[in-house]
Design a protein around this motif. Structure first.
Motif, PDB file in Angstrom:
ATOM      1  N   THR A  11      29.290  66.721 -12.721  1.00 59.62           N
ATOM      2  CA  THR A  11      27.872  66.368 -12.715  1.00 59.62           C
ATOM      3  C   THR A  11      27.304  66.437 -14.119  1.00 59.62           C
ATOM      4  O   THR A  11      26.573  65.541 -14.552  1.00 59.62           O
ATOM      5  N   PHE A  14      28.331  63.348 -16.051  1.00 55.31           N
ATOM      6  CA  PHE A  14      27.584  62.138 -15.685  1.00 55.31           C
ATOM      7  C   PHE A  14      26.171  62.182 -16.260  1.00 55.31           C
ATOM      8  O   PHE A  14      25.648  61.175 -16.749  1.00 55.31           O
ATOM      9  N   ILE A  15      25.568  63.352 -16.223  1.00 51.56           N
ATOM     10  CA  ILE A  15      24.231  63.463 -16.802  1.00 51.56           C
ATOM     11  C   ILE A  15      24.305  63.203 -18.307  1.00 51.56           C
ATOM     12  O   ILE A  15      23.473  62.476 -18.866  1.00 51.56           O
ATOM     13  N   ALA A  18      24.445  59.525 -18.907  1.00 57.61           N
ATOM     14  CA  ALA A  18      23.122  58.909 -18.754  1.00 57.61           C
ATOM     15  C   ALA A  18      22.278  59.186 -19.988  1.00 57.61           C
ATOM     16  O   ALA A  18      21.557  58.305 -20.476  1.00 57.61           O
TER      17      ALA A  18
ATOM     18  N   GLY C 107      30.388  55.543 -15.708  1.00 55.80           N
ATOM     19  CA  GLY C 107      29.700  56.826 -15.565  1.00 55.80           C
ATOM     20  C   GLY C 107      28.211  56.636 -15.330  1.00 55.80           C
ATOM     21  O   GLY C 107      27.619  57.275 -14.457  1.00 55.80           O
ATOM     22  N   GLY C 108      27.621  55.731 -16.104  1.00 50.68           N
ATOM     23  CA  GLY C 108      26.198  55.438 -15.917  1.00 50.68           C
ATOM     24  C   GLY C 108      25.934  54.911 -14.516  1.00 50.68           C
ATOM     25  O   GLY C 108      24.955  55.280 -13.865  1.00 50.68           O
ATOM     26  N   PHE C 111      26.113  57.721 -12.134  1.00 52.19           N
ATOM     27  CA  PHE C 111      24.895  58.520 -12.253  1.00 52.19           C
ATOM     28  C   PHE C 111      23.768  57.883 -11.444  1.00 52.19           C
ATOM     29  O   PHE C 111      23.063  58.552 -10.695  1.00 52.19           O
ATOM     30  N   ILE C 115      24.638  60.462  -8.439  1.00 55.10           N
ATOM     31  CA  ILE C 115      24.096  61.737  -8.915  1.00 55.10           C
ATOM     32  C   ILE C 115      22.586  61.798  -8.707  1.00 55.10           C
ATOM     33  O   ILE C 115      22.063  62.773  -8.182  1.00 55.10           O
ATOM     34  N   GLY C 120      17.285  58.135 -10.818  1.00 52.10           N
ATOM     35  CA  GLY C 120      18.198  57.745 -11.888  1.00 52.10           C
ATOM     36  C   GLY C 120      18.194  56.247 -12.106  1.00 52.10           C
ATOM     37  O   GLY C 120      18.163  55.751 -13.233  1.00 52.10           O
TER      38      GLY C 120
END
Lengths: 295, 273, 307
Positions: A11, A14-15, A18, C107-108, C111, C115, C120
């Motif tokens: 997690t 992934f953050i 972003a 990954g983005g 997310f 996530i 998001g």
């Protein structure tokens, strides 16, 4: 390592990703605007560029960019919307339609430099025009056409089927139904897509290097005769656009204030593209509201 | 057709346009088969549909009744891979034939759909849309037809003060009556209704039913319905479909009180479907 | 007073009904479709024949062209036409860019969809769209004024390098990969997630063992589309990569790609000369590669349908 810890680490990763993406955009925008705004002034926008001395503006490049965009859209929109109508309403499943789809896919995946080379071969050399606005616009048409076709096709497919059936059941012909029922209903999406495409065309440079050229003749903005060599409206004159200008001053320019000119130009270019994006959203939602609104 | 449309507003709208008291058929269906690709949806049906009467088509979902209905004004042409064999005779012509001008046919055989589907235009434009295409351009004539068809669709009093508001501002029931008004504005000979009241509330439903009975004097009506009470209330003749076959076709009264086929009896008494 | 025309006159097709607006409309849209077909065919034929001229007319050996590392077309006595360094450069920056952009983009996407699905997407989606909107020359310009000096001072070398090229390209293709990967992840049926969570899997286990494998063909498509864009990008790379004719020895060495050599030399070589014709042959390689990317994507989408 137990699965809870792994989950927490993942997690976190992934953050972080972003945040990286956000930081990239923030960094780019910060750099473009902070550096660019210093140099944007009324003078910068309204004086012609210089090949050797400092202090040149981007008047002609700015005009050329909008003018080539205008000519491109003038050619692309009718053909693209027509093609989209064909794909959504007339194309029957089969070999021919598959082939047309392949052609659209080919056009949309061509690198823009390759489109520029095709433009050079056909619209510059074969026609004997040399570097012209029209040649540039035709190259950009090849670049832009697949986008408009897809936008139109998707927009038409999103129109509820019962509207089409309602019109046909009243004894209205297919074409008249398309013109008076389907296209108006699809219009907001087509317009939004066209404006977004316009933003893309506005920033395109590689397809223009060898078609519209790297220079602009001395222009007289009082001369509105489109056949005169000095008229900005002449479509058979070479025209360096803003995006091409950024490239050329950085790679082949002699001017001492390269950084200032290109920072300012980059900011103007990005702001223009942003305006296209915002306009697309705004107009799209406006029209959508007006059509579905209950008075 | 254009001349006919122009002339027709001078007729007395309250008088039936067909003075024939004897029951005469407007559509003759002979051995009609309808296919979707390989699949056969209607298996060779034959029936006569009478002028100035309401014919109800009933049967469980997927029995072919809607497919049959949509073939009468060639709406099935829109579905890729669908085709029909046999014939439907209208005015002496087989309307399934290749050389039929489908557009002209649909002006004479109109259709109202299950879900109200007004155009995203004003109430007024919803009705004038097809009229203008048919060549009626004069404002006074258009006004006249709009009022006449809205009155006939029992909608005039509710919308006369807001003809230029969006059709989407109407309730579902009003929208459906607008769709009927838009269809009768074309002065068709036959009106096909595909479960026109199924998406409506009971009050709107009742209004649409009254309207259908009312329209019978001027038009021949074919209606597909899931609702048995509705069929028995409004129709003169009822056809019962099952798995693509026409099981029984008779006077509505007879079908609902004393059907000759056991399957019909089972269906209308609610044992299946 | 009733219908004045007979049924035949009203209902049968006539010449008039055939040649009305319906006909004109259909003619127009078919014409548009024909224009698109002709454009695609014309490009293939024109660039194909022009690209082959250096082999057919000028006698350049195809083998030498594709495998020699010596590029010296201006040497009058002993010209050499080996474009292997540029082919290598094109593939190198493309793969390296994908190596950075694929994990970031996917990954983005994860997310946005897994996530923080509620907010998001609302935040990251517009960011990605803004990144798409930045013109490639602007990426090149920032690469030239920020990235190149930064690498020169902090990492080493001249700054003009494969490394700069791959970073610029990675940022340029990031939005492409993110957008398509997001669509792929969000179109996965929800029961996959529910099923996995119901078995007590953590979110990371669900993502790694269930969701990513299920979306794999679409994620690969996303990466391939990004690579296709990177392979064909010209100006942004040209501004930062250094454009030398030799094979690079390290990632910090300057290099060149097919597109950068075309960009650089097309304008100032004589049309019809051997050197100019070899540029068209490089263009043909780009064209063939873009067909190859299409085939690859089609292959992936056929695998997706099989699932």
């Amino acid at each position: 390592m137990n699965s809870r810890t792994a989950d927490r680490i993942a997690t976190g990763v992934f953050i972080a990703i972003a945040i990286i993406i956000t930081a990239i955009l923030a960094g780019l925008f910060f750099y473009i605007f902070v550096n660019g705004f210093k140099y944007i002034s009324f003078d910068f926008l309204t004086t012609p560029s210089s090949n050797v001395r400092a202090g040149g503006g981007i008047r002609d490049q700015l005009f050329n960019s909008f003018y080539i965009l205008f000519i491109t859209m003038l050619i692309t929109v009718p053909i693209g919307v027509g093609g989209g109508i064909y794909m959504a309403e007339y194309a029957k499943p089969g070999k021919v339609t598959d082939f047309i789809r392949t052609c659209i896919e080919v056009l949309s995946s061509l690198p823009s430099i390759v489109i520029g080379m095709f433009g050079l071969l056909v619209f510059v050399n074969t026609t004997g025009w040399g570097y012209t606005i029209l040649g540039g616009a035709l190259a950009l048409t090849v670049f832009n056409l697949p986008t408009i076709v897809r936008t139109t096709e998707d927009a038409i497919r999103a129109v509820p089927r019962d509207l089409k059936e309602a019109s046909l059941a009243l004894g209205i012909t297919h074409w008249h139904t398309i013109k008076t029922v389907i296209l108006p209903a699809a219009f907001p999406s087509i317009l939004t897509g066209a404006i977004l495409a316009a933003g893309r065309v506005f920033g395109e440079a590689a397809a223009l290097l060898f078609t519209a050229g790297l220079s602009t003749p001395r222009l007289d903005y009082a001369n509105w005769n489109p056949f005169s060599d000095q008229s900005p409206l002449n479509i058979f004159r070479p025209a360096e656009t803003l995006a091409v200008h950024i490239w050329s001053v950085n790679t082949q320019g002699l001017i001492p204030d390269v950084e200032a000119v290109s920072s300012g130009s980059a900011a103007v270019l990005v702001i223009s593209v942003l305006i296209f994006n915002l306009a697309a959203r705004w107009i799209g939602s406006m029209i959508h509201k007006r059509i579905t609104a209950t008075k | 057709m254009v001349t006919a449309l122009k002339e027709r507003t001078t007729m007395d709208v309250t008088a039936p346009s067909h003075h024939n008291d004897r029951l005469e058929s407007i559509l003759s269906v002979n051995n009609l088969q309808i296919f979707y690709g390989e699949k056969r949806a209607v298996n060779g049906i034959s029936m006569e549909i009478e002028k100035n009467s309401v014919t109800a088509l009933i049967g469980p979902s997927g029995c072919g009744k809607s497919t049959f209905l949509r073939s009468i004004n060639r709406m099935n042409d829109l579905i890729p891979g669908s085709y029909a064999k046999g014939e439907i005779i209208y005015e002496g012509l087989n309307i399934l034939a290749e050389d039929i001008n489908v557009t002209a046919l649909r002006k004479e055989i109109g259709m109202v759909f299950q879900k109200p589907n007004p155009f995203p235009k004003s109430i007024y434009e919803n009705i004038t849309h097809a009229l203008k295409f048919a060549g009626i351009k004069k404002k006074s004539k258009l006004d006249e037809i709009v009022e006449e068809s809205l009155r006939n669709a029992a909608l005039w009093d509710e919308v006369k003060d807001r003809l230029h508001s969006s059709a989407y501002s109407l309730s579902g029931g009003q929208q459906q009556r607008l769709c009927i008004a838009r269809t009768i504005a074309m002065k068709p000979n036959v009106i096909l209704l595909d479960e026109p009241a199924s998406a409506l509330d009971p009050i709107s439903n009742a209004k649409v039913e009254d309207l259908i009975v009312d329209l019978k004097k001027d038009y021949s009506i074919v209606i597909v319905t899931h609702n048995m009470q509705q069929a028995s209330r409004i129709s003169d003749k009822t056809a019962f479909f099952l798995n693509g076959d026409l099981i029984e076709y008779d006077r509505t009264e007879k079908i609902f009180t004393n059907p000759s086929v056991e399957k019909t009896e089972e269906y209308i008494s609610g044992r299946f479907g | 007073m009733e219908k004045l025309l007979s049924a035949q006159e009203r209902l049968l097709k006539s010449k008039r009904s055939r040649l009305g607006g319906e006909f004109r409309g259909k003619f127009f849209v078919i014409l548009c479709a024909v224009i698109m077909i002709s454009a695609a065919i014309a490009i293939t034929i024109f660039l194909g024949t022009k690209g082959l001229q250096s082999f057919t007319k000028n006698g350049v050996s195809i083998l030498e062209f594709l495998t020699s590392t010596k590029w010296n077309p201006t040497d009058k006595a002993n010209p050499a036409y080996g474009v292997l360094p540029f082919i290598f450069g094109s593939f190198a920056v493309t793969f390296l860019a994908a190596l950075i952009a694929a994990p970031l983009g996917i990954g983005g996407a994860i997310f946005m969809t897994e996530i923080a699905p509620s907010w998001g997407r609302k935040v990251l989606q517009p960011i990605v769209e803004l990144l798409v909107g930045i013109p490639s020359v602007v990426y090149g310009f920032i690469g030239l004024t920020v990235l190149v000096p930064f690498i020169r001072e902090n990492v080493g070398g001249l700054g003009f390098s494969l490394l700069s090229g791959m970073i610029v390209l990675a940022i340029m293709i990031l939005p492409t990969i993110t957008t398509i990967a997001t669509d792929a992840m969000s179109s996965l049926p929800n029961h996959l997630r529910e099923g996995s969570y119901a078995l007590g899997a953590t979110r990371w286990q669900t993502i790694r063992k269930v969701l990513v494998p299920a979306a794999l063909p679409s994620l690969l498509t996303a990466i391939i589309l990004g690579m296709a864009r990177a392979f064909g990008e010209a100006l942004a790379v040209q501004m930062v990569i250094g454009n030398v004719r030799d094979l690079p020895n390290s990632i910090l060495d300057a290099s060149a790609t097919l597109t950068t050599i075309i960009t650089l030399n097309m304008g100032h070589t004589t049309y019809g000369s051997v050197e100019n014709n070899t540029l068209w042959s490089m263009g043909l390689i780009l064209l063939i590669m873009s067909f190859a990317f299409i085939l690859l994507i089609r292959y992936l989408s056929s695998r997706r349908k099989l699932r």
